[in-house]
Enzyme design. Structure first.
Site, PDB file in Angstrom:
ATOM      1  N   ASP A  67      -2.564  12.173 -29.187  1.00 14.37           N
ATOM      2  CA  ASP A  67      -4.237  12.260 -29.176  1.00 14.37           C
ATOM      3  C   ASP A  67      -4.202  12.692 -30.742  1.00 14.37           C
ATOM      4  OD1 ASP A  67      -2.521  14.695 -28.848  1.00 14.37           O
ATOM      5  OD2 ASP A  67      -3.783  15.256 -27.412  1.00 14.37           O
ATOM      6  N   ASN A 133      -5.868  26.254 -19.731  1.00 17.08           N
ATOM      7  CA  ASN A 133      -6.473  25.592 -18.662  1.00 17.08           C
ATOM      8  C   ASN A 133      -5.771  24.470 -17.655  1.00 17.08           C
ATOM      9  OD1 ASN A 133      -7.066  22.770 -20.311  1.00 17.08           O
ATOM     10  ND2 ASN A 133      -9.286  23.808 -20.401  1.00 17.08           N
ATOM     11  N   HIS A 135      -4.989  22.098 -19.391  1.00 14.99           N
ATOM     12  CA  HIS A 135      -4.468  20.599 -20.116  1.00 14.99           C
ATOM     13  C   HIS A 135      -3.679  19.685 -20.664  1.00 14.99           C
ATOM     14  CE1 HIS A 135      -6.266  21.587 -24.182  1.00 14.99           C
ATOM     15  NE2 HIS A 135      -5.157  21.089 -24.582  1.00 14.99           N
ATOM     16  N   GLU A 140      -9.262  16.992 -19.863  1.00 18.50           N
ATOM     17  CA  GLU A 140      -9.183  17.947 -19.157  1.00 18.50           C
ATOM     18  C   GLU A 140      -9.347  18.503 -17.650  1.00 18.50           C
ATOM     19  OE1 GLU A 140      -9.786  20.641 -21.787  1.00 18.50           O
ATOM     20  OE2 GLU A 140     -10.034  20.038 -23.829  1.00 18.50           O
TER      21      GLU A 140
HETATM   22  C1  F6R Z   1      -1.644  18.670 -28.749  1.00 19.79           C
HETATM   23  C2  F6R Z   1      -2.077  18.070 -27.247  1.00 19.79           C
HETATM   24  C3  F6R Z   1      -2.068  19.589 -26.439  1.00 19.79           C
HETATM   25  C4  F6R Z   1      -1.657  20.523 -27.172  1.00 19.79           C
HETATM   26  C5  F6R Z   1      -1.948  21.793 -26.336  1.00 19.79           C
HETATM   27  C6  F6R Z   1      -1.227  22.711 -26.341  1.00 19.79           C
HETATM   28  O1  F6R Z   1      -1.221  17.247 -28.621  1.00 19.79           O
HETATM   29  O2  F6R Z   1      -1.921  17.076 -26.762  1.00 19.79           O
HETATM   30  O3  F6R Z   1      -2.348  19.149 -24.952  1.00 19.79           O
HETATM   31  O4  F6R Z   1      -0.013  20.289 -26.351  1.00 19.79           O
HETATM   32  O5  F6R Z   1      -3.314  21.913 -26.062  1.00 19.79           O
HETATM   33  O6  F6R Z   1      -1.632  22.850 -27.207  1.00 19.79           O
HETATM   34  P1  F6R Z   1      -0.576  24.576 -27.958  1.00 19.79           P
HETATM   35  O7  F6R Z   1       0.570  24.246 -28.117  1.00 19.79           O
HETATM   36  O8  F6R Z   1      -1.001  24.591 -29.525  1.00 19.79           O
HETATM   37  O9  F6R Z   1      -0.749  26.223 -27.144  1.00 19.79           O
END
Ligand code: F6R
Length: 237
Positions: A67, A133, A135, A140
């Site tokens: 992303d 959450n 995701h 989401e």
């Molecule tokens: C990042 C991504 C997000 C993160 C998720 C967890 O490329 O796709 O889904 O993996 O938000 O973020 P952290 O690792 O910062 O807790």
């Protein structure tokens, strides 16, 4: 789903790096699916270390990131381009032209990215972090989830969670381009990482392993034939 419970973040990172390093050594022109966020940083550090020691070669490795934010430039230090350069690409011998990020075309469609991945041969191994959450990438919790790469309007909870990286909440981008659930599930292998107690609710779905729900997008990984979950004790609680 294979589940590995590690003592802490360091051990989780080493386990994940071991798997990635092994796959890279066994397939020189491997295609990696990569994630940003705090979770995979330790894994990237371990891979950089191995590369510096001359034990791991990235010269034929190709990568596709999950992303990217919309509305901030690639050289903004909060962009995912910047993150990947800073944590991995500038530190190993990967060729810049072999690294890819999703973007939208003139019709605001991102599904050309899925075609690009398919034409390259498909992602061999995908690392995933989990949002608090549930995701994955920017998919989401919602009634319906995207199948293909496309534009995402971020939820308030993700904007709030991400605001810790920006000077103020109003600087956090409100939209992003993200691989869809179908794009992610097509990877030949998934490695899902989670560290810390704030991930425990999402991890519970995976450890129970008997239900999938669009309320917890990562739960779809339970349908994947080759998925490994690596968590630390706090996330497994
Ligand atoms: C990042 C991504 C997000 C993160 C998720 C967890 O490329 O796709 O889904 O993996 O938000 O973020 P952290 O690792 O910062 O807790």
């Amino acid at each position: 789903m294979k589940i590995i419970i590690c003592k802490d973040y360091e051990e989780m990172s080493k386990e994940a790096a071991k798997i990635f390093s092994d796959r890279i050594k066994n397939k020189k022109d491997i295609i990696l699916g990569l994630a940003t966020g705090s979770t995979p940083i330790g894994m990237y550090e371990n891979l950089v270390k191995e590369n510096k020691e001359g034990k791991l070669d990235f010269s034929n490795v190709r990568s596709f990131n999950l992303d990217e934010y919309l509305g901030i430039s690639e050289d903004n230090d909060q962009s995912y381009h910047y993150f990947m350069n800073d944590n991995l690409f500038s530190k190993v011998n990967i060729k810049k032209e072999n690294t890819h990020f999703p973007c939208l075309d003139e019709n605001e469609d991102g599904s050309h990215y899925d075609k690009e991945i398919e034409e390259a041969g498909g992602i061999d191994i995908q690392v995933l972090g989990i949002g608090r959450n549930g995701h994955i990438a920017f998919n989401e919790p919602a009634e319906e989830l995207n199948v293909n790469t496309g534009k995402i309007n971020l939820t308030q909870s993700t904007i709030e969670a991400n605001s810790r990286f920006f000077e103020s909440e109003d600087q956090v981008p409100v939209s992003a381009v993200s691989m869809g659930m179908g794009s992610i599930m097509k990877a030949k292998e998934l490695v899902i990482l989670a560290s810390g107690k704030e991930k425990a609710d999402a991890v519970k779905y995976l450890i129970k392993g008997d239900k999938v729900s669009t309320d917890c997008p990562v739960s779809f990984a339970l349908l994947h034939p080759n998925a490994t979950l690596i968590v630390d004790e706090d996330a497994a609680k």
